[in-house]
Design a protein around this motif. Structure first.
Motif, PDB file in Angstrom:
ATOM      1  N   ASN A  79       0.789  -1.231   0.000  1.00 33.92           N
ATOM      2  CA  ASN A  79       0.000   0.000   0.000  1.00 33.92           C
ATOM      3  C   ASN A  79       0.819   1.279   0.000  1.00 33.92           C
ATOM      4  O   ASN A  79       0.299   2.315  -0.354  1.00 33.92           O
ATOM      5  CB  ASN A  79      -0.927   0.025   1.228  1.00 33.92           C
ATOM      6  CG  ASN A  79      -1.880  -1.141   1.203  1.00 33.92           C
ATOM      7  OD1 ASN A  79      -2.307  -1.558   0.137  1.00 33.92           O
ATOM      8  ND2 ASN A  79      -2.162  -1.702   2.364  1.00 33.92           N
ATOM      9  N   ASN A  80       2.082   1.200   0.439  1.00 31.56           N
ATOM     10  CA  ASN A  80       2.852   2.439   0.552  1.00 31.56           C
ATOM     11  C   ASN A  80       2.997   3.087  -0.814  1.00 31.56           C
ATOM     12  O   ASN A  80       3.412   2.459  -1.787  1.00 31.56           O
ATOM     13  CB  ASN A  80       4.220   2.128   1.157  1.00 31.56           C
ATOM     14  CG  ASN A  80       4.962   3.384   1.507  1.00 31.56           C
ATOM     15  OD1 ASN A  80       5.264   4.190   0.643  1.00 31.56           O
ATOM     16  ND2 ASN A  80       5.223   3.577   2.774  1.00 31.56           N
ATOM     17  N   TRP A  81       2.675   4.370  -0.850  1.00 31.09           N
ATOM     18  CA  TRP A  81       2.600   5.040  -2.145  1.00 31.09           C
ATOM     19  C   TRP A  81       3.976   5.173  -2.786  1.00 31.09           C
ATOM     20  O   TRP A  81       4.169   4.898  -3.950  1.00 31.09           O
ATOM     21  CB  TRP A  81       1.961   6.410  -1.954  1.00 31.09           C
ATOM     22  CG  TRP A  81       1.612   7.053  -3.249  1.00 31.09           C
ATOM     23  CD1 TRP A  81       0.583   6.707  -4.074  1.00 31.09           C
ATOM     24  CD2 TRP A  81       2.287   8.124  -3.880  1.00 31.09           C
ATOM     25  NE1 TRP A  81       0.578   7.499  -5.179  1.00 31.09           N
ATOM     26  CE2 TRP A  81       1.609   8.378  -5.086  1.00 31.09           C
ATOM     27  CE3 TRP A  81       3.395   8.903  -3.541  1.00 31.09           C
ATOM     28  CZ2 TRP A  81       2.011   9.375  -5.954  1.00 31.09           C
ATOM     29  CZ3 TRP A  81       3.789   9.900  -4.417  1.00 31.09           C
ATOM     30  CH2 TRP A  81       3.088  10.119  -5.605  1.00 31.09           C
ATOM     31  N   SER A  82       4.975   5.585  -2.006  1.00 29.14           N
ATOM     32  CA  SER A  82       6.288   5.821  -2.604  1.00 29.14           C
ATOM     33  C   SER A  82       6.939   4.514  -3.013  1.00 29.14           C
ATOM     34  O   SER A  82       7.672   4.461  -3.991  1.00 29.14           O
ATOM     35  CB  SER A  82       7.188   6.591  -1.643  1.00 29.14           C
ATOM     36  OG  SER A  82       7.333   5.876  -0.445  1.00 29.14           O
TER      37      SER A  82
ATOM     38  N   LYS B 245       6.158  -0.715  -8.963  1.00 31.97           N
ATOM     39  CA  LYS B 245       5.127  -1.295  -9.826  1.00 31.97           C
ATOM     40  C   LYS B 245       5.389  -0.953 -11.277  1.00 31.97           C
ATOM     41  O   LYS B 245       5.623   0.191 -11.627  1.00 31.97           O
ATOM     42  CB  LYS B 245       3.741  -0.824  -9.392  1.00 31.97           C
ATOM     43  CG  LYS B 245       3.252  -1.615  -8.189  1.00 31.97           C
ATOM     44  CD  LYS B 245       1.836  -1.273  -7.797  1.00 31.97           C
ATOM     45  CE  LYS B 245       1.493  -2.012  -6.510  1.00 31.97           C
ATOM     46  NZ  LYS B 245       0.381  -1.419  -5.804  1.00 31.97           N
TER      47      LYS B 245
ATOM     48  N   SER C 293       5.306   1.789  -4.107  1.00 27.56           N
ATOM     49  CA  SER C 293       4.697   1.279  -5.336  1.00 27.56           C
ATOM     50  C   SER C 293       5.079   2.142  -6.530  1.00 27.56           C
ATOM     51  O   SER C 293       5.141   1.660  -7.649  1.00 27.56           O
ATOM     52  CB  SER C 293       3.192   1.188  -5.192  1.00 27.56           C
ATOM     53  OG  SER C 293       2.691   2.394  -4.699  1.00 27.56           O
ATOM     54  N   LEU C 294       5.386   3.403  -6.285  1.00 33.28           N
ATOM     55  CA  LEU C 294       5.854   4.260  -7.379  1.00 33.28           C
ATOM     56  C   LEU C 294       7.174   3.739  -7.935  1.00 33.28           C
ATOM     57  O   LEU C 294       7.435   3.782  -9.132  1.00 33.28           O
ATOM     58  CB  LEU C 294       6.035   5.682  -6.849  1.00 33.28           C
ATOM     59  CG  LEU C 294       5.979   6.804  -7.872  1.00 33.28           C
ATOM     60  CD1 LEU C 294       4.602   6.865  -8.480  1.00 33.28           C
ATOM     61  CD2 LEU C 294       6.329   8.118  -7.202  1.00 33.28           C
TER      62      LEU C 294
END
Lengths: 175, 114, 361, 148
Positions: free
Chosen positions: C190-193, C199, C195-196
């Motif tokens: 879930n961590n945004w940074s 992914k 997955s940036l």
């Protein structure tokens, strides 16, 4: 320049190079930097840049392809510097002693100040070795110590030993 | 383990007829020095999803005969071929020297006469 | 006019744990060609195993090929030697060996995840995972007497027994660790940074995985269902709750997830082993000299480890061939680099979890 | 954001994970594989440990009168414990203690000194073997003190 030397002793930065070890000592160095043993209590930071480092942590018996890099990294670290050989194979060759592509310990190439035993060496011993290295660092002068086996010529520029050509540049025509 | 004998001249045909990328996993190329200038070369495959199914192709050769390269069939065989060139001093088409060894280290260390 | 630039990476670099040198051929920021030099750690173990060491010592020597997967190296060699000597280990020995291999897999995967997090610029997560990893290291130190090089497996059994206090320690530490891994799974998902950075980057397609014979977590992240634990019958893995973990997207995120879920699976297996440990001798005398040829495959943390041992009835073996996981994974790694951004190179490299000491031997 | 602050505040009161090592002892588990220790009195000098040691960290110097001297290099040892398992009198003559070897400095002659020892031990063996060969035809009845 004496002004900076006092600060360098308070926060010795380390440079880590793997000269052909089995990764065992490398992950122990990482574990020593991690939270449980926390080398950063001593002001230690693992840098990737030889020109900012004071303590050179080497692991592994010197393999043929890494020896030029080892000498070159060693000559790039500014004086005074301390070399710590971490692990059995770095100190004496360990189980790799006498194999055809290794050199039986890094003190065949560069002067070593602290030998850390163990295969693989544990974080406890690495901390011990670093504390010894800090004591040695305080007594060291700024005289240039030459590596034992050189690949380039020794030059003196104005009565001073130059570090520039001590290690030969790496050939790019290997392949 | 199934051992199948082949020769260097028919190797490409044999393996070309046998190898299917979605069925067989190519393990490695291996060489064994038999002494007196003879060498045994092995190409080893295993089957995906089946227990204990390993197929080993082997061919007898000597140091001078060039070994055919399998890169056109199996792209990942480059590393194994480069290793054989280094360790036994053989010639494989398209494989360069110097994966492991330097100019002044022991040449072809795994040969029996070293 | 030349349009491309060459950027070297290594052999000494802050993001590299071990020496490997890449030469990236870049067009603007995009990598279009890679050349790797992997021979920095070549020591010559294969020759030494057949010249200067007796077959009983070789197990301790091949463990020094790699410190991260030392136990799988010595296990693969010992299994091959035992097969040549005609010895079959009893269930207790098999279970104890499997326990150490799975513990080793947990700590190796945790180290890789920590390294990936550091290369994505997440220093705090690196410290957190390294701290959690100490739980496994404690268990390993208590069981085998050393943190990294275990020297636990010998021909004919294992060197130390697992007492009931050690069983309790394993249960306790794995209990704490499994909670922390649950938190990590949430964080990596879930961590945004994170997955940036993870992914959709460094994708290996299923087609390429078949073509380049990818293996281990690299292949399983692309959807190629291959695992030596399911392809050999040397150890009773199915009885202990082994499940194959397969993801489909093939990017760094999928590789991390394969590792995280394998850790969960390995923890469950370790618990099963400790709970169902059969009784029996832990070391038996094996007589004779190895004769014949034998192949052994073991699933190391990075993929398939392959040993070919040939003996001729003498004390010194004729040939020991070591094929390590990273060695055959290199062509697939090269393929992933092509087309990705140069700035992602350290993160992609760490997500392969390459082990150069294994590769060059 | 609020959750993170609560978490950070909680962490303030959690026990510290770091071991303050030089000031505070690290507790080693039972059976830690440390230094190899040797008892001069109990050893029967059978040379078994020297033969099985993978790196060759144990050497026996052969005196000319027949006695042997034990040499051990903790910086070469890989702590596998194979010598203890090979020893006919384990725990009496040769055993693995739980202490760790402290780091050595230049004066210890870790590598250089050991090269000298290896050479000296090899020479002493050869000299002893040659002397034994010479002596044998002269006095057959007298057994040597220690058979290597």
């Amino acid at each position: 320049m004496k002004f900076f030397t006092t600060f360098r002793k308070k926060s010795p930065w380390i440079l880590h190079y793997n000269a052909g070890s089995c990764n065992g000592c490398d992950i122990e160095i990482l574990a020593a930097l991690g939270p449980k043993f926390d080398l950063e209590r001593f002001g230690v930071i693992n840098t990737g840049n030889p020109k900012q480092s004071d303590i050179f942590l080497v692991t592994g018996p010197v393999t043929y392809r890494s020896r030029e890099r080892l000498v070159e990294l060693y000559t790039q670290i500014p004086e005074p510097k301390v070399v710590v050989a971490v692990g059995s194979c770095t100190s004496t060759g360990g189980v790799f002693r006498g194999m055809y592509n290794t050199e039986d310990g890094i003190d065949r190439y560069i002067p070593v100040d602290v030998y850390v035993a163990g295969c693989a060496s544990s974080p406890q011993l690495i901390i011990d070795g670093l504390v010894t290295a800090l004591e040695i660092l305080e007594t060291k002068s700024k005289a240039i110590e030459k590596p034992f086996k050189l690949f380039g010529a020794i030059e003196t520029i104005g009565n001073k030993l130059s570090r520039l050509n001590m290690a030969r540049k790496v050939d790019n025509d290997e392949n | 383990m199934t051992k199948i004998e082949t020769t260097l001249s028919t190797l490409l045909l044999d393996i070309g007829a046998f190898y299917k990328p979605k069925e067989w996993h190519f393990l490695t190329v291996n060489g064994i020095d038999l002494g007196e200038g003879k060498i045994e070369l092995q190409w080893i495959f295993s089957k995906y999803g089946v227990k204990d199914e390993v197929v080993l192709y082997y061919a007898l050769s000597d140091y001078e005969t060039p070994v055919p390269s399998l890169v056109a069939l199996i792209p990942s065989s480059t590393m194994g071929e480069r290793e054989i060139v280094d360790m036994f001093g053989l010639t494989v088409e398209g494989a360069q020297k110097g994966l492991y060894l330097d100019k002044d280290s022991l040449p072809h260390p795994l040969r029996g006469d070293v | 006019m030349k349009k491309t630039i060459q950027i070297p990476l290594g052999s000494q670099h802050i993001s590299l744990l071990e020496p490997i040198r890449f030469k990236f051929e870049c067009e603007n920021e995009t990598i279009i060609g890679v050349d790797a030099d992997v021979g920095f750690v070549h020591r010559g173990v294969e020759l030494a195993c057949t010249r200067s060491f007796e077959f009983k010592q070789v197990g301790y020597v091949v463990a020094r090929v790699c410190g991260l997967c030392a136990i799988t190296h010595s296990l693969a060699y010992t299994l091959a030697a035992e097969k040549l000597l005609g010895y079959v280990a009893n269930d207790r020995i098999k279970y104890l060996r499997m326990l150490m291999v799975e513990l080793d897999r947990i700590h190796s995967h945790l180290l890789c995840l920590a390294h990936t997090a550091e290369n994505a610029g997440f220093e705090a997560l690196f410290m957190q995972i390294m701290g959690d990893r100490e739980l496994v290291m404690e268990v390993q130190e208590a069981i085998s007497g050393n943190r990294v090089q275990f020297d636990y497996i010998c021909i004919g059994g294992v060197n130390r027994d697992l007492t009931s206090e050690l069983c309790d320690l394993v249960r306790k530490n794995l209990m704490i660790l499994s909670e922390k891994v649950e938190v990590l799974i949430g964080l990596f998902d879930n961590n945004w940074s994170l997955s940036l950075k993870y992914k959709g980057i460094g994708v290996l397609s299923l087609e390429d995985a078949y073509t380049y014979n990818a293996l281990g977590p690299l292949a399983r992240a692309s959807g190629l269902a291959t695992d030596v634990r399911a392809e050999t019958s040397d150890f009773p893995y199915e009885a202990l709750g082994y499940t194959m973990i397969v993801e489909s997207t093939g990017d760094i995120h999928a590789r991390n997830f394969v590792r995280l879920r394998e850790i969960v699976n390995s923890i469950a297996m370790c618990r099963n082993i400790v709970d169902n440990l059969p009784m029996g001798e832990i070391q038996e005398k094996v007589k004779g000299k190895p004769k014949g040829e034998e192949i052994v495959r073991i699933e190391a943390p990075r993929g398939e480890l392959f040993y070919l041992v040939r003996g001729n009835g003498a004390n010194i073996l004729e040939r020991v061939r070591i094929k390590t996981p990273t060695f055959s994974g290199i062509p697939a790694m090269m393929e992933v680099f092509k087309g990705s951004q140069y700035a992602d190179a350290p993160a992609i490299l760490a997500s392969f979890d390459p082990c150069m000491s294994c590769t060059a031997k | 954001m609020f959750k993170a602050m609560v978490e950070a505040f909680k962490n303030l009161f959690k026990p510290v994970r770091t071991i303050n090592y030089p000031a505070q002892e690290i507790s080693l588990p039972n059976g830690y594989r440390g230094l190899i220790e040797h008892d001069h009195e109990a050893c029967i000098y059978c040379d078994k440990c020297e033969k099985v040691c993978p790196p060759g960290a144990i050497l026996f110097y052969q005196h000319e009168e027949g006695g042997k001297e034990y040499h051990y290099n903790p910086w070469l040892c890989i702590y596998c414990g194979e010598c203890v398992r090979a020893c006919p009198k384990p725990d009496e003559a040769l055993w693995q203690s739980e202490t760790k070897q402290q780091s050595g400095v230049k004066e210890d002659g870790v590598n250089e000194g050991w090269f000298v020892w290896e050479e000296a031990c090899k020479e002493s063996r050869e000299a002893y073997a040659a002397a034994k060969k010479e002596r044998k035809p002269k006095m057959k009845s007298e057994e040597p003190l220690c058979v290597s």
